[in-house]
Design an enzyme around this catalytic site. Structure first.
Site, PDB file in Angstrom:
ATOM      1  N   CYS B  50      45.693  57.748  65.888  1.00 38.44           N
ATOM      2  CA  CYS B  50      45.480  58.961  66.688  1.00 38.44           C
ATOM      3  C   CYS B  50      46.305  58.951  67.976  1.00 38.44           C
ATOM      4  O   CYS B  50      46.535  59.983  68.578  1.00 38.44           O
ATOM      5  CB  CYS B  50      44.006  59.152  66.976  1.00 38.44           C
ATOM      6  SG  CYS B  50      43.226  57.698  67.641  1.00 38.44           S
ATOM      7  N   GLU B 115      40.983  46.602  73.008  1.00 40.33           N
ATOM      8  CA  GLU B 115      40.272  47.154  71.830  1.00 40.33           C
ATOM      9  C   GLU B 115      40.940  46.590  70.570  1.00 40.33           C
ATOM     10  O   GLU B 115      42.157  46.407  70.530  1.00 40.33           O
ATOM     11  CB  GLU B 115      40.282  48.690  71.854  1.00 40.33           C
ATOM     12  CG  GLU B 115      41.651  49.336  71.933  1.00 40.33           C
ATOM     13  CD  GLU B 115      42.104  49.909  70.621  1.00 40.33           C
ATOM     14  OE1 GLU B 115      41.344  49.803  69.649  1.00 40.33           O
ATOM     15  OE2 GLU B 115      43.227  50.431  70.572  1.00 40.33           O
ATOM     16  N   GLN B 117      40.781  47.789  67.402  1.00 36.22           N
ATOM     17  CA  GLN B 117      41.037  48.721  66.308  1.00 36.22           C
ATOM     18  C   GLN B 117      42.524  48.789  65.958  1.00 36.22           C
ATOM     19  O   GLN B 117      42.894  48.844  64.794  1.00 36.22           O
ATOM     20  CB  GLN B 117      40.527  50.104  66.710  1.00 36.22           C
ATOM     21  CG  GLN B 117      40.198  50.961  65.512  1.00 36.22           C
ATOM     22  CD  GLN B 117      39.783  52.356  65.938  1.00 36.22           C
ATOM     23  OE1 GLN B 117      39.727  52.676  67.121  1.00 36.22           O
ATOM     24  NE2 GLN B 117      39.497  53.196  64.963  1.00 36.22           N
TER      25      GLN B 117
END
Lengths: 294, 433
Positions: B50, B115, B117
């Site tokens: 994203c 993070e 991810q």
């Protein structure tokens, strides 16, 4: 400390030195936020326990009996109890603050031992009964438990203060949980109460059996500073535990009571020797003196 | 050969531009297939999240597609006008591209540093490229080095240790209060978005006893069913609090506080003062701030948690320097390998040529009366050792040359030696004939 025999002095100096090094390492651990010295601290504590055990054994040989009349011996036994409890707990509580604060607590006990260090003494013939063995051991056990409970209480109060004031980031991963600290504090308090109760009962047994031989009246016993302090401590413990059971007395109040009792017990052990008059020791002469007599 | 990166990310383009160029898994597969067809002999990997779309390619310097050609191809593949997005694109070559991948993979380029991810997304991107056989020697090594570097950064720094979300900090607080968070009872008062987020976080921590209490029973039931937790009517809230260790306030009162100090005090005496963690995530707050003064009650508002999350972000950033140092070391090691990688076959050729010269010389020596000499075996092994030692000296020199003056200089030197050796071989062959 300087009254000790050269070999005793050497052993006790070793204990003190290790204790000081442990405290420095404990401080470094906190500064660096790293548990890398924890194993070393466990090793140092084990060596301190061995040295204290050796010192006690030497004294036992010197007086040809279990050495229990002197405050110095009591402090050594206290240190051994605290050390062993630390070794057992350190398998479960690996957080920096627990390990470090216990190391400092041991240093405190060792410094107090240095203050009251003196040559080995023998008990008066009159009090050499099984009562006195149970009394001395259970009172020392009670002292050790209350010192450990106080360590937990200090950590609990500090943690709680940080959590309540919302400055808790520094606690994460470095301090045992509030729940663990509260449980261990309470456990220490209960064990201390049980040991102290046994100590008081055996003390009363000793008085009942040998009071006349010691030449002390009931009034003498009841006004002895050491006995009064221990009795007050026992009463505080009793009230705290009853209030806990009846009213669900919380962690903070338990911790505060623990610290008060710890202060009273340490004062009874050491302070009463220095600041007050106490006829509680029943020692006749030092081992060096007795050897000179022989 | 050169490593090329063409990309667009949250720092260079707004979401409106990024979404036009985004690839889903199917599109990534299609694009890789077409890239391999259009530019044969090159290596490709396509990362699309994203926050970023990035294409890593290994192309021939001469004869291969230029970075601009690749960029145009990618943009037009998504049916977007190249000129309209060109200002948002970045193109990085060789060392810059490698550094960028290592930075992205270790989350140092993410919106929230630390993070994890993005690492999974990079792994997924590499997996898809491997499935389509669009990776080769260089990209394989590059991605494996990126994963190793990320692991090293996570192990040696604390950038991924601290929680940086409000819900994460709430869970961390619960862990500081309760020894066994799994068996702690969690009551979530309110079934809004934040309430649901906290349900997810506590379930992630394997909490077995989570209860949702909501004014609207239907909404509460929906949330409870979705996550497999218990649901209770609003009237049962006080009863649930008596048993709770952790109370999350995710529902506001129409006016004033939903929980006054007296109400909590009365509940605490009924629960025999057992510790209670209260997390108030509502605005306006649903718990009276004076509640914090009650013994064994630990109250935190959303601002308190957000402040900790912010502090943790700053602390993570404090470790940035150390992480960058690790990346620099990894990039240097990778580039050392990359620049000397093309010289490898040349070194083989040098050895082959030298061996050829040795064989020729041996043939010339063992002719006529010396043909059956007993020392042949000994002499051959001795000559082999000489050739090996000479080769070793030459290879070491080429290696240091590539490090000091670059791969091109080393290649030039190696080719010179091969040419000279070939000349000697051809002269020898002529003489023999």
């Amino acid at each position: 400390m300087f009254d000790l025999l050269p070999v005793e002095r050497l052993l006790f100096f070793g204990i003190l030195l290790l204790s000081v090094i442990s405290s420095i390492l404990a401080h470094l651990q906190i500064v660096k936020s790293d548990v890398k010295f924890s194993r070393l601290l466990v090793v140092f504590t084990s060596v301190q326990i061995l040295l204290a055990g050796g010192l006690l054994a030497m004294r036992a040989v010197a007086v040809k009996a279990f050495p229990m009349s002197g405050v110095f011996e009591s402090m050594l036994i206290l240190m051994i109890f605290i050390g062993i409890s630390f070794l057992l707990l350190s398998a479960y509580l690996k957080q920096i603050w627990f390990v470090s604060v216990t190391a400092w607590m041991l240093l405190g006990v060792n410094i107090l031992a240095a203050v009251v260090a003196k040559p080995a003494s023998v008990l008066e013939e009159t009090v050499r009964t099984p009562w006195v063995v149970v009394h001395a051991l259970s009172m020392t056990m009670a002292g050790a438990m209350i010192v450990l409970a106080s360590t937990m209480a200090v950590l609990f109060l500090w943690s709680q203060k940080r959590l309540k004031s919302k400055r808790f980031v520094t606690l994460f991963g470095k301090m045992p949980t509030i729940e663990t600290l509260e449980k261990l504090n309470l456990l220490g308090l209960r064990l201390s109460f049980a040991a102290m109760t046994l100590g008081l009962i055996s003390g009363i047994g000793l008085i009942a059996a040998k009071s006349a031989g010691l030449g002390m009246t009931l009034a003498d016993w009841l006004s002895d500073s050491k006995i009064v302090l221990v009795a007050v401590s026992w009463m505080i413990l009793l009230v705290t535990l009853v209030l806990r059971r009846v009213l669900g007395f919380g962690g903070r109040k338990i911790a505060q009571s623990t610290l008060v009792v710890c202060f009273l017990i340490l004062f009874a052990f050491i302070g009463s020797k220095i600041f007050c008059k106490s006829d509680h020791d029943f020692e006749i002469k030092s081992s060096t003196q007795s050897r000179q007599v022989e | 050969m050169q490593i090329v990166l063409i990309g667009i990310n949250h720092k260079t383009a707004p979401v409106e531009v990024r979404e036009q160029l985004a690839f889903n898994t199917e599109l990534v597969s299609d694009a890789l297939g077409e890239l391999a067809q259009a530019f044969g002999g090159c290596e490709f990997a396509l990362l699309s999240t994203c926050n970023r779309v990035e294409c890593y390619a290994v192309v021939e310097k001469a004869g291969g597609p230029t970075p601009k050609e690749l960029a145009r191809w990618l943009v037009e593949f998504r049916s977007v006008d190249y000129e309209a997005v060109t200002e948002h694109l970045y193109i990085k070559i060789n060392e810059d591209a490698v550094t960028h991948l290592f930075t992205v993979c270790s989350s140092l380029d993410s919106m929230v540093i630390g993070e994890n991810q993005i690492t999974s997304q990079v792994k997924e991107c590499y997996k898809i490229s491997c499935q389509h056989e669009t990776t080769g020697k260089v990209l394989n090594r590059l991605f494996h080095d990126a994963f190793r570097t990320t692991k090293e950064i996570i192990t040696n720094t604390s950038i991924a240790n601290r929680r940086v979300s409000v819900a994460g900090v709430a869970v961390e607080l619960a862990r500081q209060l309760f020894t066994d968070i799994k068996s702690s009872k969690v009551v979530i008062a309110g079934a809004g978005q934040m309430g649901e987020l906290l349900v997810e976080h506590f379930l992630h921590e394997k909490c077995r006893d989570v209860t949702v209490v909501n004014r609207s029973r239907q909404r509460g039931c929906q949330l409870a069913e979705k996550h497999g937790v218990t649901n209770q009517p609003w009237e049962q809230l006080d009863k649930e609090i008596l048993e709770a260790n952790i109370l999350v306030g995710a529902a506001s009162a129409p006016e004033g506080y939903l929980f006054s100090k007296d109400r909590i005090k009365s509940l605490m005496s009924k629960r025999r003062n057992r510790s209670l963690l209260i997390v108030d995530i509502t605005v306006p707050r649903s718990f009276d701030p004076a509640i914090v003064k009650i013994e064994n009650v630990y109250l935190y508002s959303i601002d308190d948690l957000a402040q900790v999350a912010q502090d943790n972000i700053k602390l993570r950033e404090g470790d940035l320097e150390q992480a960058i140092e690790i990346i620099c070391q990894s990039v240097t090691a990778f580039m050392d390998w990359f620049v000397t990688r093309d010289i490898g076959p040349l070194m083989g050729q040098i050895r082959e040529s030298f061996e050829h010269i040795r064989e020729n010389e041996m043939e010339k020596f063992f002719v006529g009366p010396r043909q059956d000499a007993g020392c042949r075996e000994f002499l051959e092994s001795s000559m082999s050792r000489v050739v090996n030692k000479v080769c070793h000296c030459v290879i070491r020199h080429i290696d240091s040359l590539s490090k000091e003056h670059g791969a091109e200089e080393a290649e030039k030197f190696a080719r010179g030696i091969i040419e000279n050796a070939q000349q000697i071989i051809s002269e020898d062959t002529k003489k023999n004939q």
